[in-house]
Motif scaffolding. Structure first.
Motif, PDB file in Angstrom:
ATOM      1  N   LYS A  91       0.831  -1.151  -0.102  1.00  0.00           N
ATOM      2  CA  LYS A  91       0.089   0.141  -0.108  1.00  0.00           C
ATOM      3  C   LYS A  91       0.751   1.011   0.190  1.00  0.00           C
ATOM      4  N   THR A  92       1.785   1.236   0.823  1.00  0.00           N
ATOM      5  CA  THR A  92       2.737   2.470   0.895  1.00  0.00           C
ATOM      6  C   THR A  92       3.455   2.665  -0.507  1.00  0.00           C
ATOM      7  N   ILE A  93       4.131   1.453  -1.008  1.00  0.00           N
ATOM      8  CA  ILE A  93       4.656   1.651  -2.149  1.00  0.00           C
ATOM      9  C   ILE A  93       3.829   2.248  -3.326  1.00  0.00           C
ATOM     10  N   GLN A  94       2.718   1.859  -3.280  1.00  0.00           N
ATOM     11  CA  GLN A  94       1.557   2.153  -4.339  1.00  0.00           C
ATOM     12  C   GLN A  94       1.400   3.645  -4.229  1.00  0.00           C
ATOM     13  N   GLU A  95       1.069   4.249  -2.952  1.00  0.00           N
ATOM     14  CA  GLU A  95       0.805   5.463  -2.606  1.00  0.00           C
ATOM     15  C   GLU A  95       1.816   6.378  -3.287  1.00  0.00           C
ATOM     16  N   ASN A  96       3.035   6.037  -2.740  1.00  0.00           N
ATOM     17  CA  ASN A  96       4.198   6.865  -3.122  1.00  0.00           C
ATOM     18  C   ASN A  96       4.440   7.130  -4.810  1.00  0.00           C
ATOM     19  N   PHE A  97       4.140   5.834  -5.417  1.00  0.00           N
ATOM     20  CA  PHE A  97       4.259   5.573  -6.788  1.00  0.00           C
ATOM     21  C   PHE A  97       3.242   6.536  -7.547  1.00  0.00           C
ATOM     22  N   ASN A  98       1.901   6.636  -6.946  1.00  0.00           N
ATOM     23  CA  ASN A  98       0.751   7.536  -7.338  1.00  0.00           C
ATOM     24  C   ASN A  98       1.259   9.094  -7.220  1.00  0.00           C
ATOM     25  N   ASN A  99       2.262   9.321  -6.368  1.00  0.00           N
ATOM     26  CA  ASN A  99       2.427  10.466  -6.038  1.00  0.00           C
ATOM     27  C   ASN A  99       3.896  10.808  -6.711  1.00  0.00           C
ATOM     28  N   GLY A 100       4.274  10.110  -7.801  1.00  0.00           N
ATOM     29  CA  GLY A 100       5.357  10.367  -8.624  1.00  0.00           C
ATOM     30  C   GLY A 100       6.809  10.059  -7.936  1.00  0.00           C
ATOM     31  N   LEU A 101       6.776   9.243  -6.980  1.00  0.00           N
ATOM     32  CA  LEU A 101       7.898   8.621  -6.492  1.00  0.00           C
ATOM     33  C   LEU A 101       8.250   7.222  -6.508  1.00  0.00           C
ATOM     34  N   HIS A 102       9.428   6.659  -6.872  1.00  0.00           N
ATOM     35  CA  HIS A 102       9.442   5.465  -7.329  1.00  0.00           C
ATOM     36  C   HIS A 102      10.194   4.674  -6.016  1.00  0.00           C
ATOM     37  N   TYR A 103       9.635   3.461  -5.897  1.00  0.00           N
ATOM     38  CA  TYR A 103      10.548   2.689  -4.845  1.00  0.00           C
ATOM     39  C   TYR A 103      11.973   2.310  -5.333  1.00  0.00           C
ATOM     40  N   LEU A 104      12.963   2.725  -4.420  1.00  0.00           N
ATOM     41  CA  LEU A 104      14.277   2.409  -4.833  1.00  0.00           C
ATOM     42  C   LEU A 104      15.134   1.701  -3.737  1.00  0.00           C
ATOM     43  N   GLY A 105      14.502   1.183  -2.787  1.00  0.00           N
ATOM     44  CA  GLY A 105      15.025   0.381  -1.883  1.00  0.00           C
ATOM     45  C   GLY A 105      14.555   0.149  -0.327  1.00  0.00           C
ATOM     46  N   ASP A 106      15.193  -0.264   0.566  1.00  0.00           N
ATOM     47  CA  ASP A 106      14.727  -0.405   1.889  1.00  0.00           C
ATOM     48  C   ASP A 106      15.869   0.395   2.770  1.00  0.00           C
ATOM     49  N   TRP A 107      15.484   0.861   4.017  1.00  0.00           N
ATOM     50  CA  TRP A 107      16.166   1.008   5.137  1.00  0.00           C
ATOM     51  C   TRP A 107      15.626   0.305   6.327  1.00  0.00           C
ATOM     52  N   HIS A 108      16.578   0.086   7.370  1.00  0.00           N
ATOM     53  CA  HIS A 108      16.289  -0.279   8.775  1.00  0.00           C
ATOM     54  C   HIS A 108      17.378   0.200   9.607  1.00  0.00           C
ATOM     55  N   THR A 109      17.098  -0.074  10.910  1.00  0.00           N
ATOM     56  CA  THR A 109      18.027   0.415  11.989  1.00  0.00           C
ATOM     57  C   THR A 109      18.880  -0.791  12.358  1.00  0.00           C
ATOM     58  N   HIS A 110      20.074  -0.297  13.048  1.00  0.00           N
ATOM     59  CA  HIS A 110      20.589  -1.347  13.873  1.00  0.00           C
ATOM     60  C   HIS A 110      21.258  -0.730  15.110  1.00  0.00           C
ATOM     61  N   PRO A 111      20.961  -1.181  16.274  1.00  0.00           N
ATOM     62  CA  PRO A 111      21.427  -0.472  17.502  1.00  0.00           C
ATOM     63  C   PRO A 111      23.024  -0.378  17.877  1.00  0.00           C
ATOM     64  N   CYS A 112      23.964   0.015  16.812  1.00  0.00           N
ATOM     65  CA  CYS A 112      25.148  -0.034  16.865  1.00  0.00           C
ATOM     66  C   CYS A 112      25.537   1.592  15.897  1.00  0.00           C
ATOM     67  N   SER A 113      26.811   1.761  16.438  1.00  0.00           N
ATOM     68  CA  SER A 113      27.329   2.995  15.739  1.00  0.00           C
ATOM     69  C   SER A 113      27.534   2.881  14.251  1.00  0.00           C
ATOM     70  N   LEU A 114      28.380   1.720  14.059  1.00  0.00           N
ATOM     71  CA  LEU A 114      28.743   1.594  12.650  1.00  0.00           C
ATOM     72  C   LEU A 114      28.160   0.242  12.066  1.00  0.00           C
ATOM     73  N   PRO A 115      26.943   0.313  11.627  1.00  0.00           N
ATOM     74  CA  PRO A 115      26.416  -1.061  11.157  1.00  0.00           C
ATOM     75  C   PRO A 115      26.814  -1.882   9.876  1.00  0.00           C
ATOM     76  N   THR A 116      26.368  -2.973   9.908  1.00  0.00           N
ATOM     77  CA  THR A 116      26.694  -4.049   8.705  1.00  0.00           C
ATOM     78  C   THR A 116      25.630  -4.998   8.705  1.00  0.00           C
ATOM     79  N   PRO A 117      25.623  -5.187   7.489  1.00  0.00           N
ATOM     80  CA  PRO A 117      24.238  -6.121   7.315  1.00  0.00           C
ATOM     81  C   PRO A 117      24.380  -7.551   7.681  1.00  0.00           C
ATOM     82  N   SER A 118      23.422  -8.209   8.371  1.00  0.00           N
ATOM     83  CA  SER A 118      23.423  -9.563   8.607  1.00  0.00           C
ATOM     84  C   SER A 118      23.102 -10.143   7.043  1.00  0.00           C
TER      85      SER A 118
END
Length: 168
Positions: A91-118
């Motif tokens: 729903k969020t992706i479609q709403e943004n697309f309808n407003n002219g913005l393309h989905y380009l990727g994801d973000w999330h947090t990690h509880p550390c100062s210099l994060p690395t992906p799992s």
């Protein structure tokens, strides 16, 4: 990778840029709006992980993240985990697309100062890239650390490999 902050005379951060020479000088800009949205979700104190999607545009080798989505109440969040509710995500992706913005990727947090992906993080962005219908050459993965966007992990994936924007 080089990271630059673009400042107004009042020293107010307006945007953050990541550039990779190994990817033909590709630049990823985070707008002032996106930086402010992300700043609110840094996983400091006892906060649970948060996440969302990156929206914007790509023009002439420059990626501009104009805004980010924020967690929905239907998402699952814990200290060391985050997963999207698929219905709300679509729903969020479609709403943004309808407003002219393309989905380009994801973000999330990690509880550390210099994060690395799992391994789960890497597999998730790869499968999202491979399983989605799109015309992009890559998706962006941002892992936001406790020090803010300038110290975050930023990479592109083509579904097979990640291209990290290394901090110097």
């Amino acid at each position: 990778m080089t990271v630059q902050k673009f400042l107004k005379s009042s020293n107010k951060m307006t945007q953050v840029q990541f550039t990779s020479q190994s990817l033909d000088g590709l630049s990823v800009y985070f707008s002032e709006k996106a930086v402010k949205q992300l700043h609110h979700y840094k996983q400091t104190g006892n906060k649970n992980e948060a996440g969302g999607f990156l929206f914007g545009e790509i023009r002439s080798g420059v990626v501009t993240i104009q805004s980010v989505s924020t967690p929905s109440i239907a998402d699952k969040r814990s200290r060391f985990g985050f997963s999207w509710n698929k219905r709300e995500a679509n729903k969020t992706i479609q709403e943004n697309f309808n407003n002219g913005l393309h989905y380009l990727g994801d973000w999330h947090t990690h509880p550390c100062s210099l994060p690395t992906p799992s391994l789960d993080d890497t597999q998730a962005i790869r499968s999202t890239f491979l399983d989605s219908q799109h015309q992009l050459n890559y998706f962006i993965m941002l892992i936001l650390g406790t020090k803010g966007i300038e110290q975050s992990y930023v990479a592109l994936t083509d579904g097979k490999k990640e291209y990290q924007f290394n901090a110097k």
